[in-house]
Write a protein that holds these residues in place. Structure first.
Motif, PDB file in Angstrom:
ATOM      1  N   ASN A 103      19.031   0.006  61.607  1.00  0.00           N
ATOM      2  CA  ASN A 103      20.396   0.421  61.097  1.00  0.00           C
ATOM      3  C   ASN A 103      20.777  -0.535  59.989  1.00  0.00           C
ATOM      4  O   ASN A 103      21.685  -0.325  59.085  1.00  0.00           O
ATOM      5  CB  ASN A 103      21.370   0.581  62.184  1.00  0.00           C
ATOM      6  N   LEU A 148      22.784   0.985  56.935  1.00  0.00           N
ATOM      7  CA  LEU A 148      24.109   0.890  56.769  1.00  0.00           C
ATOM      8  C   LEU A 148      24.494   0.728  55.193  1.00  0.00           C
ATOM      9  O   LEU A 148      25.505   1.381  54.762  1.00  0.00           O
ATOM     10  CB  LEU A 148      24.284  -0.266  57.697  1.00  0.00           C
ATOM     11  N   THR A 202      29.088   0.714  64.832  1.00  0.00           N
ATOM     12  CA  THR A 202      27.529   0.557  64.954  1.00  0.00           C
ATOM     13  C   THR A 202      27.458  -0.787  65.889  1.00  0.00           C
ATOM     14  O   THR A 202      26.739  -0.770  66.907  1.00  0.00           O
ATOM     15  CB  THR A 202      26.553   0.474  63.506  1.00  0.00           C
ATOM     16  N   LEU A 233      22.339   6.696  61.250  1.00  0.00           N
ATOM     17  CA  LEU A 233      22.858   5.266  61.742  1.00  0.00           C
ATOM     18  C   LEU A 233      23.382   5.404  63.261  1.00  0.00           C
ATOM     19  O   LEU A 233      23.272   4.562  64.172  1.00  0.00           O
ATOM     20  CB  LEU A 233      23.537   5.084  60.449  1.00  0.00           C
ATOM     21  N   VAL A 234      24.497   6.189  63.147  1.00  0.00           N
ATOM     22  CA  VAL A 234      25.379   6.192  64.481  1.00  0.00           C
ATOM     23  C   VAL A 234      24.529   6.640  65.577  1.00  0.00           C
ATOM     24  O   VAL A 234      24.494   6.174  66.567  1.00  0.00           O
ATOM     25  CB  VAL A 234      26.570   7.212  64.228  1.00  0.00           C
ATOM     26  N   ALA A 256      22.296   4.118  66.983  1.00  0.00           N
ATOM     27  CA  ALA A 256      23.139   3.020  67.792  1.00  0.00           C
ATOM     28  C   ALA A 256      23.660   3.453  69.053  1.00  0.00           C
ATOM     29  O   ALA A 256      23.767   2.841  70.285  1.00  0.00           O
ATOM     30  CB  ALA A 256      24.376   2.656  66.932  1.00  0.00           C
TER      31      ALA A 256
END
Length: 530
Positions: free
Chosen positions: A67, A71, A228, A420-421, A424
């Motif tokens: 990530n 990010l 995140t 990305l989310v 996480a």
């Protein structure tokens, strides 16, 4: 003998022909640069178990290894093309390649998890400069009659890099070690930079002007980063101030980002582009689809190695069917989507992908590849074939051609942010503890809980595709014409002309013929319909 540097190829900007030596040098430069980023996005997942074992890291470190890169890449990719338009596309591209290579070196030498995560964030900055820049080189230097061929060759060769990435990653991890997953970028950069400086002419957009939306980029990245952090920290820290504080901060930063983008004269993300209902609906599909893809590819490689006992090479090779199917069949899928419209592909594709992910729950200790793994990946790959090319075509057709580059960049960034989310959030939702990946029984149990969640996101995407996406390609008439796209908003696409736009929407179709969008849809500037 003169010490003066040699001039680039004799053929200047906009005059390079596809089959000439100059054209081949430009194409080689663009493919080497984008290939670095594409390889990196697929090979690192294969190395995660070895990274964790070598650095004595928990699951959160593995999440951040993925990530931290996503990010900064997602937060800055819209800005990267604008920098190239203003300061020179070749110059910014070369800076991105060098930056990416130096960050890769730092990743390969990282003595601990903290340095590795920081280096991955730096890699993402380099990726945000070189990824749009690689396509911008082709757009700006090839003759208009040859641009479609150049972009098609670039996307096809980039697809090959995506396809072989997991195999190369597994081979390196099992052989030289996981650090070479990053160090392999150094020889690629060592070839790419001198070729670019010697053979690629410099180009700028003379109409690029105004201030860069640095504040918007920073606010967007900080909002994503705070959310995140909260999601990754939650399994270990629970509902503590260390989790609640960043979560609230992320929401507030997101609100501030929207406020800034709405008020700025030249925003990085003009919110008016979402006035197109079709564009908004397709981006909602994108978010759901790539959230599922991000979570799936992060966890499935761990499942194959931790639970099924595969080597890194075997796990990487096991994933080849998905990208190979996309490489072979995506062009025909795009043609089919143009004929029958986007609604059916954007409904059937996610449902096939959901079925493939549910089939992956059959992967248990002692799983046989031909019986338990391959069927799931074939179904998933066919779903991606049906889905990704029509998704890109619909994004481009949903806005006026003058905003096609911006639309593609927004869609690409949205997909990366969704992945990305998901990386996480999914371990938290599935109940994975910090040490879950070290225990095959615990990880296998949580993996079986996570796959229905990924499938659920895909079902939501299918429902949006069926009920909210119009059957006809098009819809640019909904997008306002008074506000041209910012320079270089996506892949170095020239800014929209300042003069008034002719009445009626000007639609465009994709130039990329091959789609291997495992982590994000391809950047595609589009070409105007005849």
């Amino acid at each position: 003998m003169s010490d003066a540097p040699r001039e680039p190829a004799a053929e200047g900007p906009g005059a390079v022909r596809f089959g000439t030596p100059a054209g081949r040098w430009v194409l080689l430069t663009a493919v080497l640069g984008s290939g670095m980023a594409m390889l990196d996005s697929t090979v690192v997942n294969v190395a995660l178990p070895r990274i964790g074992a070598d650095l004595h890291a928990d699951l959160a470190v593995l999440q951040w290894t993925v990530n931290a890169y996503m990010l900064t890449l997602a937060g800055l990719i819209l800005l990267g093309g604008a920098l190239g338009d203003r300061f020179g596309r070749r110059r910014v591209f070369v800076v991105g390649v060098v930056w990416f290579a130096l960050a890769s070196l730092l990743c390969g030498l990282a003595p601990n998890a903290g340095v590795l995560i920081a280096a991955r964030a730096l890699q993402g900055i380099g990726g945000a400069l070189l990824t749009p820049g690689s396509l911008a080189l082709i757009q700006a230097t090839f003759h208009p009659d040859d641009r479609a061929r150049g972009v098609g060759a670039w996307s096809g060769l980039g697809g090959v890099a995506s396809a072989v990435g997991p195999f190369v990653g597994g081979w390196l991890v099992d052989g030289a070690g996981w650090r070479w997953v990053f160090l392999i970028n150094l020889p690629l950069a060592a070839v790419c930079v001198p070729v670019a400086l010697r053979h690629v002419p410099e180009t700028k957009d003379p109409r690029a002007r105004g201030r860069f939306d640095v504040l918007g980029a920073v606010l967007g990245a900080l909002a994503l980063g705070a959310v995140t952090y909260a999601l990754i920290a939650a399994p270990d820290k629970g509902a503590s101030p260390w989790v609640i504080g960043p979560a609230i901060a992320g929401v507030l930063l997101g609100v501030a980002f929207g406020y800034v983008e709405r008020r700025r004269a030249e925003p990085m993300l003009p919110l008016s582009i979402f006035s197109s209902h079709q564009f908004t609906a397709v981006n909602a599909v994108t978010v759901c689809v790539y959230a599922a893809f991000g979570g799936f590819f992060f966890l499935s490689v761990l499942q194959l190695q931790v639970v099924a006992g595969y080597s890194a090479l075997a796990a990487g090779t096991a994933l080849l069917p998905t990208t190979v199917l996309m490489l072979l069949l995506s062009a025909r899928s795009g043609e089919l989507g143009q004929r029958i419209g986007p609604r059916v592909p954007l409904t059937v594709g996610p449902l096939l992908c959901a079925a493939g992910m549910l089939l992956m729950t059959r992967v248990t200790p002692g799983a046989e590849y031909w019986r338990d793994v391959l069927p799931a990946l074939i179904v998933l790959g066919l779903g991606m074939v049906v889905l990704v090319a029509p998704l890109t075509a619909t994004v481009l057709a949903s806005v006026d051609v003058g905003r096609a580059g911006l639309a593609s960049g927004v869609n690409n960034a949205a997909a990366r942010a969704a992945g990305l989310v998901a990386v996480a959030a999914l371990p938290l939702l599935a109940g994975m503890g910090p040490d879950a990946y070290r225990d095959p029984a615990q990880f296998g149990e949580t993996f079986r809980r996570a796959m229905p969640m990924c499938a659920g996101a895909l079902v939501v995407a299918a429902l949006i595709g069926w009920f909210a996406v119009r059957q006809e390609l098009g819809g640019g008439e909904e997008a306002p014409e008074a506000e041209p796209a910012p320079a270089g908003a996506a892949a170095g696409e020239p800014a929209a002309p300042a003069e008034p736009v002719a009445a009626g929407p000007r639609m465009c179709h994709p130039e990329c013929t091959y789609h291997c969008g495992v982590t994000a849809p391809p950047l595609d500037p589009g070409t105007e319909d005849d």
